[in-house]
Design an enzyme around this catalytic site. Sequence first.
Site, PDB file in Angstrom:
ATOM      1  N   HIS A  80       2.271  -8.360   1.417  1.00  0.00           N
ATOM      2  CA  HIS A  80       3.080  -7.466   0.588  1.00  0.00           C
ATOM      3  C   HIS A  80       4.000  -6.641   1.473  1.00  0.00           C
ATOM      4  O   HIS A  80       3.565  -6.064   2.471  1.00  0.00           O
ATOM      5  CB  HIS A  80       2.185  -6.529  -0.231  1.00  0.00           C
ATOM      6  CG  HIS A  80       2.931  -5.442  -0.920  1.00  0.00           C
ATOM      7  ND1 HIS A  80       3.965  -5.683  -1.802  1.00  0.00           N
ATOM      8  CD2 HIS A  80       2.807  -4.092  -0.854  1.00  0.00           C
ATOM      9  CE1 HIS A  80       4.442  -4.538  -2.251  1.00  0.00           C
ATOM     10  NE2 HIS A  80       3.751  -3.550  -1.681  1.00  0.00           N
TER      11      HIS A  80
ATOM     12  N   HIS B 272       8.396  -4.710   1.514  1.00  0.00           N
ATOM     13  CA  HIS B 272       9.486  -4.126   0.733  1.00  0.00           C
ATOM     14  C   HIS B 272      10.855  -4.586   1.241  1.00  0.00           C
ATOM     15  O   HIS B 272      11.604  -3.783   1.818  1.00  0.00           O
ATOM     16  CB  HIS B 272       9.416  -2.594   0.810  1.00  0.00           C
ATOM     17  CG  HIS B 272       8.080  -2.019   0.502  1.00  0.00           C
ATOM     18  ND1 HIS B 272       7.628  -0.808   1.036  1.00  0.00           N
ATOM     19  CD2 HIS B 272       7.065  -2.466  -0.292  1.00  0.00           C
ATOM     20  CE1 HIS B 272       6.422  -0.538   0.584  1.00  0.00           C
ATOM     21  NE2 HIS B 272       6.048  -1.538  -0.223  1.00  0.00           N
TER      22      HIS B 272
ATOM     23  N   HIS C 270      10.115  -2.205  -6.059  1.00  0.00           N
ATOM     24  CA  HIS C 270       9.035  -1.953  -5.106  1.00  0.00           C
ATOM     25  C   HIS C 270       9.013  -2.977  -3.972  1.00  0.00           C
ATOM     26  O   HIS C 270       9.182  -2.615  -2.814  1.00  0.00           O
ATOM     27  CB  HIS C 270       7.698  -1.949  -5.857  1.00  0.00           C
ATOM     28  CG  HIS C 270       6.510  -1.631  -5.017  1.00  0.00           C
ATOM     29  ND1 HIS C 270       5.303  -1.241  -5.542  1.00  0.00           N
ATOM     30  CD2 HIS C 270       6.311  -1.659  -3.679  1.00  0.00           C
ATOM     31  CE1 HIS C 270       4.433  -1.025  -4.568  1.00  0.00           C
ATOM     32  NE2 HIS C 270       5.020  -1.285  -3.427  1.00  0.00           N
TER      33      HIS C 270
ATOM     34  N   GLU D 172      18.624 -23.381   1.368  1.00  0.00           N
ATOM     35  CA  GLU D 172      17.223 -23.229   1.752  1.00  0.00           C
ATOM     36  C   GLU D 172      16.375 -22.639   0.636  1.00  0.00           C
ATOM     37  O   GLU D 172      15.145 -22.789   0.647  1.00  0.00           O
ATOM     38  CB  GLU D 172      17.114 -22.346   3.000  1.00  0.00           C
ATOM     39  CG  GLU D 172      17.681 -22.958   4.265  1.00  0.00           C
ATOM     40  CD  GLU D 172      16.929 -24.198   4.691  1.00  0.00           C
ATOM     41  OE1 GLU D 172      15.685 -24.214   4.567  1.00  0.00           O
ATOM     42  OE2 GLU D 172      17.571 -25.160   5.138  1.00  0.00           O
TER      43      GLU D 172
END
Length: 276
Positions: free
Chosen positions: A139, A141, A210, A169
Amino acid sequence: MTKFIDSEFVKGLGDVTTNLYQHGWDERNGGNVSYRIMDDEVAQFEDTGKVLRNIPIDFDATKLAGQYFLVTGTGRYFKNIKNFPERDTGLVRIADNGTSVDLMWGFNDGGEPTSEFPSHLMSHIARQAVDKDQRIIMHCHPTNIVAMTFTQPLDSKSFTRTIWKMHPEGIVVIPEGLAVIPYMCPGTVQIGETTAQQMERFRTVIWPHHGVFAAGDSLDETLGIIETIEKSALIFTTIQAQGGKMINCITDDDLRDLVDRFDLPANREFLYIKKP
């Protein structure tokens, strides 16, 4: 036997978290990674055979009982992990009760796994059901991906097609496309469950405003997926900065040519648009 701190797993995690920080995608204590380590791999090390302490978790991970994960710690800065791996990461084993983990190495200052660890475990369960080699949940940002969620429809198909059409790509690396879920409060059961549901079909889930939740079989593969999506998002952002009008573009026929050329398991639902 050698010590776990000298292992390729700790080194690899330190390298990738440094890379993510240098990309600018994991400011302060933003971002988290969990890395599944196999039983025989853990057994190689002299300092991973004793339970140091037990840590409760807010999720019943019974389906993963006995599995080991090297995971980043809550509140820890990615820029520090490479230099302080035994403080800022920990090797944990999912306890038989499923609602706690046994700490086998690391978190030597009393730390605990990332607050997003329950979401990681939910996604590990979902991905292992479709990919026995699943090892990584990552995870972070990425700036341009996050920015797109403020200006583009939060729709998986349209978002995927935009990413695919920014660079060849895109469809080569993520032929299944990516999922976009509604904005939800991070660190909750709801966002974890919703993400895991999407992980049954996709390796990448966009958390609007987020960041990204991505899965893969290795650190390099998972980071590479995110880098590819972010590159396409950067191209999109640059086009918008240049006025937004595209004189030339990658067409649907071009996408299908790529699918045929590389024999890609493309998401046909996203690849084709029904004409009125």
